[in-house]
Motif scaffolding. Sequence first.
Motif, PDB file in Angstrom:
ATOM      1  N   ASN A 172      33.339  30.535  87.214  1.00 47.57           N
ATOM      2  CA  ASN A 172      34.809  29.808  86.728  1.00 47.57           C
ATOM      3  C   ASN A 172      35.801  30.186  87.892  1.00 47.57           C
ATOM      4  OD1 ASN A 172      35.170  32.574  86.922  1.00 47.57           O
ATOM      5  ND2 ASN A 172      35.801  32.609  84.772  1.00 47.57           N
ATOM      6  N   SER A 173      35.294  30.003  89.231  1.00 52.57           N
ATOM      7  CA  SER A 173      36.340  29.787  90.265  1.00 52.57           C
ATOM      8  C   SER A 173      35.455  29.527  91.452  1.00 52.57           C
ATOM      9  CB  SER A 173      36.657  31.387  90.485  1.00 52.57           C
ATOM     10  OG  SER A 173      35.650  32.302  90.994  1.00 52.57           O
ATOM     11  N   ASN A 184      50.160  34.498  88.502  1.00 56.33           N
ATOM     12  CA  ASN A 184      49.012  33.295  87.989  1.00 56.33           C
ATOM     13  C   ASN A 184      47.730  33.645  88.492  1.00 56.33           C
ATOM     14  OD1 ASN A 184      47.956  30.860  88.223  1.00 56.33           O
ATOM     15  ND2 ASN A 184      48.826  30.308  90.302  1.00 56.33           N
ATOM     16  N   LYS A 185      46.887  33.772  87.723  1.00 54.44           N
ATOM     17  CA  LYS A 185      45.490  34.000  87.771  1.00 54.44           C
ATOM     18  C   LYS A 185      44.780  33.107  88.820  1.00 54.44           C
ATOM     19  CE  LYS A 185      44.927  36.401  83.327  1.00 54.44           C
ATOM     20  NZ  LYS A 185      44.450  36.337  82.157  1.00 54.44           N
ATOM     21  N   ALA A 186      45.417  31.732  88.879  1.00 53.35           N
ATOM     22  CA  ALA A 186      44.603  30.591  89.486  1.00 53.35           C
ATOM     23  C   ALA A 186      44.437  31.100  91.081  1.00 53.35           C
ATOM     24  CB  ALA A 186      45.456  29.464  89.595  1.00 53.35           C
ATOM     25  N   SER A 190      40.812  29.624  90.228  1.00 53.59           N
ATOM     26  CA  SER A 190      40.321  29.669  88.836  1.00 53.59           C
ATOM     27  C   SER A 190      41.019  28.830  87.874  1.00 53.59           C
ATOM     28  CB  SER A 190      40.201  31.187  88.448  1.00 53.59           C
ATOM     29  OG  SER A 190      41.604  31.667  88.380  1.00 53.59           O
ATOM     30  N   GLN A 191      42.147  28.465  88.196  1.00 53.34           N
ATOM     31  CA  GLN A 191      42.979  27.614  87.165  1.00 53.34           C
ATOM     32  C   GLN A 191      43.644  26.443  87.952  1.00 53.34           C
ATOM     33  OE1 GLN A 191      45.426  30.600  85.763  1.00 53.34           O
ATOM     34  NE2 GLN A 191      44.421  30.626  84.026  1.00 53.34           N
ATOM     35  N   TYR A 202      47.111  23.571  87.433  1.00 54.43           N
ATOM     36  CA  TYR A 202      48.198  23.152  86.446  1.00 54.43           C
ATOM     37  C   TYR A 202      48.061  21.651  85.880  1.00 54.43           C
ATOM     38  CZ  TYR A 202      50.730  27.075  88.561  1.00 54.43           C
ATOM     39  OH  TYR A 202      50.984  28.363  88.931  1.00 54.43           O
ATOM     40  N   LYS A 245      48.235  25.969  82.179  1.00 51.27           N
ATOM     41  CA  LYS A 245      47.306  25.985  83.055  1.00 51.27           C
ATOM     42  C   LYS A 245      46.120  25.727  82.425  1.00 51.27           C
ATOM     43  CE  LYS A 245      49.239  30.091  84.569  1.00 51.27           C
ATOM     44  NZ  LYS A 245      49.663  31.234  85.039  1.00 51.27           N
ATOM     45  N   GLN A 246      45.183  25.348  83.313  1.00 47.62           N
ATOM     46  CA  GLN A 246      43.781  24.982  82.772  1.00 47.62           C
ATOM     47  C   GLN A 246      42.865  25.825  83.480  1.00 47.62           C
ATOM     48  OE1 GLN A 246      42.525  22.639  80.191  1.00 47.62           O
ATOM     49  NE2 GLN A 246      40.982  23.978  80.780  1.00 47.62           N
ATOM     50  N   ASP A 247      41.823  26.685  82.971  1.00 48.12           N
ATOM     51  CA  ASP A 247      40.816  27.346  83.591  1.00 48.12           C
ATOM     52  C   ASP A 247      39.609  26.128  83.980  1.00 48.12           C
ATOM     53  OD1 ASP A 247      42.031  29.755  82.891  1.00 48.12           O
ATOM     54  OD2 ASP A 247      41.237  30.129  81.122  1.00 48.12           O
TER      55      ASP A 247
END
Length: 748
Positions: free
Chosen positions: A313-314, A416-418, A568-569, A571, A597-599
């Motif tokens: 996922n990243s 932000n996890k992204a 990982s995400q 917008y 945000k979209q994973d």
Amino acid sequence: QWFLPAVRGDIPPGCAAHGFVCDGTRILVFGGMVEYGRYSNDLYELQASRWLWKKVKPQAPSTGSPPCPRLGHSFSLYGNKCYLFGGLANESEDSNNNVPRYLNDFYELELQHGSGVVGWSIPVTKGVLPSPRESHTAIVYCRKDVGSPKMYIFGGMCGCRLNDLWELDIETMTWSRPETKGTVPLPRSLHTANVIGNKMYVFGGWVPQSAGGEISAHDGEWKCTGSFSYLNLDTTEWIGLISDCQEDKSNLLPGPRAGHCAVAVGTRLYIWSGRDGYRKAWNNQVCCKDLWYLDTEKPPAPSQVQLIRATTNSFQVKWDEVPMVEGYLLQLHADSPVPSVAGIPGTGVPEASVLSSQGGSSLHPSQSLPSVPYPEMKVDHPSQTNNVIPNNVQVSLTSNSVLKVEGKEKVAAPENKATQETMKNHADATGFKESNAPSLLPVCTSSPQTSANVGELHDLDKRTVNPDASVSSTVSSTQTMVTQQAVKTESSSTNGAVVKDETSLTTFNSKSEAAEAAYIVPSTRVNTGQTNDSHSSKTPQRQMAPGKTRDRQWYDVGIFKNNNAVVSQFYLLPEETLSNSNKMENANVPDYRLLKKQDLFPGTVYRFRVAAINGCGVGPFSKISEFKTCIPGFPGAPSTVKITKSVDCIHLSWEPPASPSGNILEYSAYLAIRSTQLQENPSQLVFMRIYCGLKTSCIVTAAQLSNAHVDYTSRPAIVFRISAKNERGYGPATQVRWLQDVKTSSSK
């Protein structure tokens, strides 16, 4: 960051109004005022690579005398020659009795390559010489399509200020007065002039003090100015950027000054110091200690996004650095449809905050100036978060905007996890707009954590790597710090020492059947339940045809300070802005704080592109790269790869995956080899398996290396891939680029 070098050798005495040129890593200084009324005609050379001063003695001209002691002259470099013009001499032998004499003599100084000089000569010129003057400027410009270099002299002082323009054709040694268009800048002296591209930028200086809107013919009163213009050297048209009467009550523009210095580095102009004051108030003159820079055009496109590591996922990605930029806008496009978000308002006037490349500062929108499309600014103190940039920087692709730098910045912890390299700014949101006009920004130089200087970047980029039997380099695909250091070593800058064996990591998804073949050749993707749905024969980057990208919807990952990111995400855009998401121009980047945000999804192909940002806005996007997230249940990529060179072979070793997802059944190592298919499609590497077994190391023989392909996508390198297999099949591989000496790689 300012520093005081420990110079040695024939250190010259302090002097003012001298001539100064930079030729590679050496600096030449001629003349100047040593003390009041006592001028110099000495020539000194500084070898900046060793900080060694040397007093040089050029040969006298074959006809005539060498240059007399002087100040306020121009000293310009073109090729292996310096051109000296004009200045102010003291007619009196008594330094206490200063009798000024303005000069218009012209000398040529031939330089030796690397160090030293040959001697002075007095060229025979045609046409009318410029009138005597001092404190003028001289630049040399050569059009790309017409290879005739020309020297331009502007302004100066000869009892009164001047604003005449003179041209010297260096090949024919002919003086002329070119006709110009546009509004000529006010007469001035002690200004600066610098060439960037085909433009001569003129800033500051002493100008006559106007009385009732009229300039005094006798030049009895004068003042410093902060006016700014440029001359298009191809069309000889003057363009005003900041007028002399333009108000700047908030002190957001470089203040009026004279006797300052300015230097062009790439497409950026730096302005430093100077003094301000009126003739009737000598005791009230102010010495400036501020540093500003001007971005004159948008940055070029970065290199393609490169993959360092992929998970379910990243992605950990990187791209080559672009010098002197504020940050990078990273975007992705997904193969699978991504829903738009209803109910999220679009932002007509986007808001932003940006960390400067030299420290932190907030960028705020302000009202456009009625006469000049130019930014307002002031100096701010840098924050200590130099290595990150807020991911909510907004870019409005509009023209004639004004850039304004405000005071202190408040930065909160990352939300932000992204990305791991971005952070959110919870202060007031601000605007960062694109303009076709140049953009000035202040530079904060008090921070000890400034980025590498351009000289270091260029020096490192020219270095070659010589493998050594006693040197082993280690990189990691799981520990972020080690991986980032390896990535920086792979690119054009590094914060650490240069190692002789350099590697970088790229993770790709390999097919489970890949290990069953001795040779891996390109093939189409096959969907099976036991594979990661991608073939190891393909490089992690696939260039896409530009025409096919127009119908795609691009989503922002964020804006990054550095040239790497963990993604990982991304917008999701509001419905009303989806139609503009493909456009590289005239599209607003919305306020990220208002977006959902979209994973990233497992087993999904994502395409990436990146663009650099400076004060002029967002530059062009890079070529498109394509990567795929892993499918759960497969082992992770091997980590901590080491390459050790011996006399007749190299030794590869690695550590097991951090997440094996079961028992590791075997490892496979591959070597990129030469192939006719590479000639047809250089971006698609062909690999040969050189090891299969349970051990976490292998030997690569000289015979195998003799068949290796040397990849030139960035720096010359031999490419290895190592992957692990469990009950479900092979997981993503770690790609290692073993950097090569240019001579070594060319002989393979």
